[in-house]
Motif scaffolding. Structure first.
Motif, mmCIF file in Angstrom:
data_model
loop_
_atom_site.group_PDB
_atom_site.id
_atom_site.type_symbol
_atom_site.label_atom_id
_atom_site.label_comp_id
_atom_site.label_asym_id
_atom_site.label_seq_id
_atom_site.Cartn_x
_atom_site.Cartn_y
_atom_site.Cartn_z
ATOM 1 N N ASN A 169 55.262 38.309 50.849
ATOM 2 C CA ASN A 169 54.706 37.577 52.127
ATOM 3 C C ASN A 169 55.343 38.186 53.197
ATOM 4 O O ASN A 169 55.016 37.938 54.350
ATOM 5 N N VAL A 176 58.837 32.888 56.350
ATOM 6 C CA VAL A 176 59.618 34.034 55.657
ATOM 7 C C VAL A 176 59.876 35.175 56.518
ATOM 8 O O VAL A 176 59.001 35.986 57.125
ATOM 9 N N PHE A 228 65.998 32.897 51.522
ATOM 10 C CA PHE A 228 65.303 33.897 51.142
ATOM 11 C C PHE A 228 65.981 35.337 51.490
ATOM 12 O O PHE A 228 66.776 35.453 52.216
ATOM 13 N N ARG A 247 60.703 36.616 44.894
ATOM 14 C CA ARG A 247 59.098 37.106 44.961
ATOM 15 C C ARG A 247 58.439 36.622 46.008
ATOM 16 O O ARG A 247 57.550 37.450 46.397
ATOM 17 N N TYR A 248 58.593 35.320 46.564
ATOM 18 C CA TYR A 248 57.909 34.895 47.594
ATOM 19 C C TYR A 248 58.319 35.834 48.586
ATOM 20 O O TYR A 248 57.235 36.058 49.838
ATOM 21 N N GLU A 307 62.144 32.952 42.331
ATOM 22 C CA GLU A 307 61.049 32.291 43.340
ATOM 23 C C GLU A 307 61.233 32.887 44.731
ATOM 24 O O GLU A 307 60.161 33.213 45.382
ATOM 25 N N ALA A 308 62.334 32.637 45.315
ATOM 26 C CA ALA A 308 62.585 33.159 46.424
ATOM 27 C C ALA A 308 62.486 34.461 46.719
ATOM 28 O O ALA A 308 61.744 35.132 47.733
#
Length: 421
Positions: free
Chosen positions: A414, A3, A382, A409-410, A406-407
């Motif tokens: 990260n 990411v 992302f 937050r990830y 979800e994308a």
């Protein structure tokens, strides 16, 4: 698939999706002030106006370069301040290094600087120079830090951050701020301000001692040495004398004991005229030096970032409307349901700041959209960010809200810094 938090204003791109108007980014225009919610009387000035005036000293044609390892942030900052070529009136240019000493590859047009200054304020907050409650810290006198002149560099760091578009510390005690913006002598120190619990408890016993007593040895014995150092011994004639001893000793503990460190901190705060401005406009500076309950809300976050949209009726605009609905629900969710991702961390991901800096942003923060395919032929799943011009790029591939969040937050969790996590 790694990411990315988009390389911040890079000289070479590994992604082709983001285009930066470097001519616009490099300009040093007046910052865009954002309302702090703090009302000022006609006798006061807004903190943004004051800092804009101080920032007019900055020479944008010349830079002071900082090469920074995140694992050794404070030492790297001091090394940069000590360079013969460093001048606080030069534009700061920060290049972060990864753990192997390889440059993260960003040309600093604002984002790395803001992240650096934000992290420096956090380093001061968490370090050993200050002590006490998280939101009301005092100076902590350590002789070794006097030798290395860390208190001076702490003052310089705070001043430099404010004038160069970073945050204020927002953790100093109001009592310490009052002494810095005037003088320590008339500044009242309550016994309850003392961070050392044993000393505080022993002095509080003096405050609650109401009866005459022929034998006060047990009362004074634990603080006998402290009273000798503070010079607060006196003949006890009435209950009020106990209070005077307690408060006099507390004042010495906070200011007398730390006088040398206090003076070096003040000397550092003189950088770029910040201390003089603090003295002249204490009310304007107090909410950026001391803690203020100024929670970042979904509404204020939405007001900060303005969407860049295609014309109504276009296919891309239809996609953008869906993404915006996801986006607005997402930031509302971050406000209403505390989690490991917060509005502050999302702001940091997007701009390099966890709060809106007192000087404001130099370009209006925007939300844009990742419509185009990347080198691999696919659209990004992302979000990305260009922290130099404060642009957050949202993915357009998620039709389902849960996949979008979800994308988001990830990516926020990260991706640290510039380049690839």
């Amino acid at each position: 698939m790694p990411v990315s938090r988009v390389v911040d204003c890079p000289s070479e791109w590994q992604y082709a999706a983001l285009f930066v108007d470097e001519e616009l980014s490099e300009s040093f225009e007046d910052p865009i002030p954002l309302s702090t919610g703090i009302e000022t009387s006609h006798h006061e000035r807004d903190i943004g106006d004051i800092l804009c005036e101080l920032a007019s000293q900055i020479d944008t044609e010349n830079v002071s370069l900082f090469n920074i390892s995140r694992n050794h942030l404070w030492e790297g900052a001091k090394r940069g301040f000590k360079k013969k070529t460093f001048l606080p009136c030069k534009r700061l240019s920060v290049k972060f290094m990864d753990n192997t000493g390889v440059s993260e590859g960003a040309v600093d047009l604002g984002g790395p600087r803001r992240e650096f200054l934000t992290m420096l304020m956090e380093s001061l907050h968490q370090g050993s120079l200050f002590v006490g409650p998280d939101h009301a810290k005092f100076l902590n006198y350590i002789s070794g830090l006097m030798v290395s002149d860390d208190y001076f560099y702490a003052g310089m760091t705070i001043a430099t951050s404010l004038v160069h578009g970073g945050p204020g510390p927002q953790f100093l005690s109001p009592v310490l701020f009052e002494a810095l913006s005037s003088t320590p002598e008339p500044t009242f120190v309550a016994v309850q301000d003392i961070p050392d619990m044993d000393i505080r408890n022993n002095l509080e016993k003096l405050l609650t001692y109401q009866e005459e007593h022929s034998n006060t040895a047990n009362l004074f014995e634990p603080i006998q040495t402290l009273m000798q150092l503070a010079g607060t011994h006196k003949v006890i004639r009435n209950a009020d004398d106990y209070r005077k001893i307690a408060e006099g000793t507390a004042h010495w503990y906070i200011f007398g004991r730390t006088q040398a460190a206090f003076e070096r901190l003040k000397e550092g705060l003189k950088t770029l005229g910040v201390l003089d401005a603090m003295t002249k406009y204490p009310n304007a500076f107090k909410h950026v030096i001391c803690y203020t309950e100024d929670t970042l809300t979904a509404k204020t976050f939405d007001n900060i970032f303005h969407p860049v949209l295609h014309p109504l009726g276009s296919n891309k605009r239809g996609t953008e409307n869906l993404v915006l609905s996801h986006w607005k629900d997402f930031i509302q969710e971050l406000q209403d349901e505390p989690s490991d991702v917060t509005l502050m961390s999302l702001l940091f991901f997007s701009t390099g700041c966890r709060t809106v800096p007192p000087l404001g942003f130099r370009t209006e923060p925007t939300v844009d959209f990742l419509h185009d395919a990347e080198d691999n032929g696919e659209k990004s799943r992302f979000p990305k960010a260009n922290t130099c011009n404060c642009t957050l790029f949202l993915p357009t591939v998620h039709e389902v809200y849960e996949e979008f969040t979800e994308a988001m937050r990830y990516a926020v969790l990260n991706c640290q810094g510039f380049g690839f996590a």
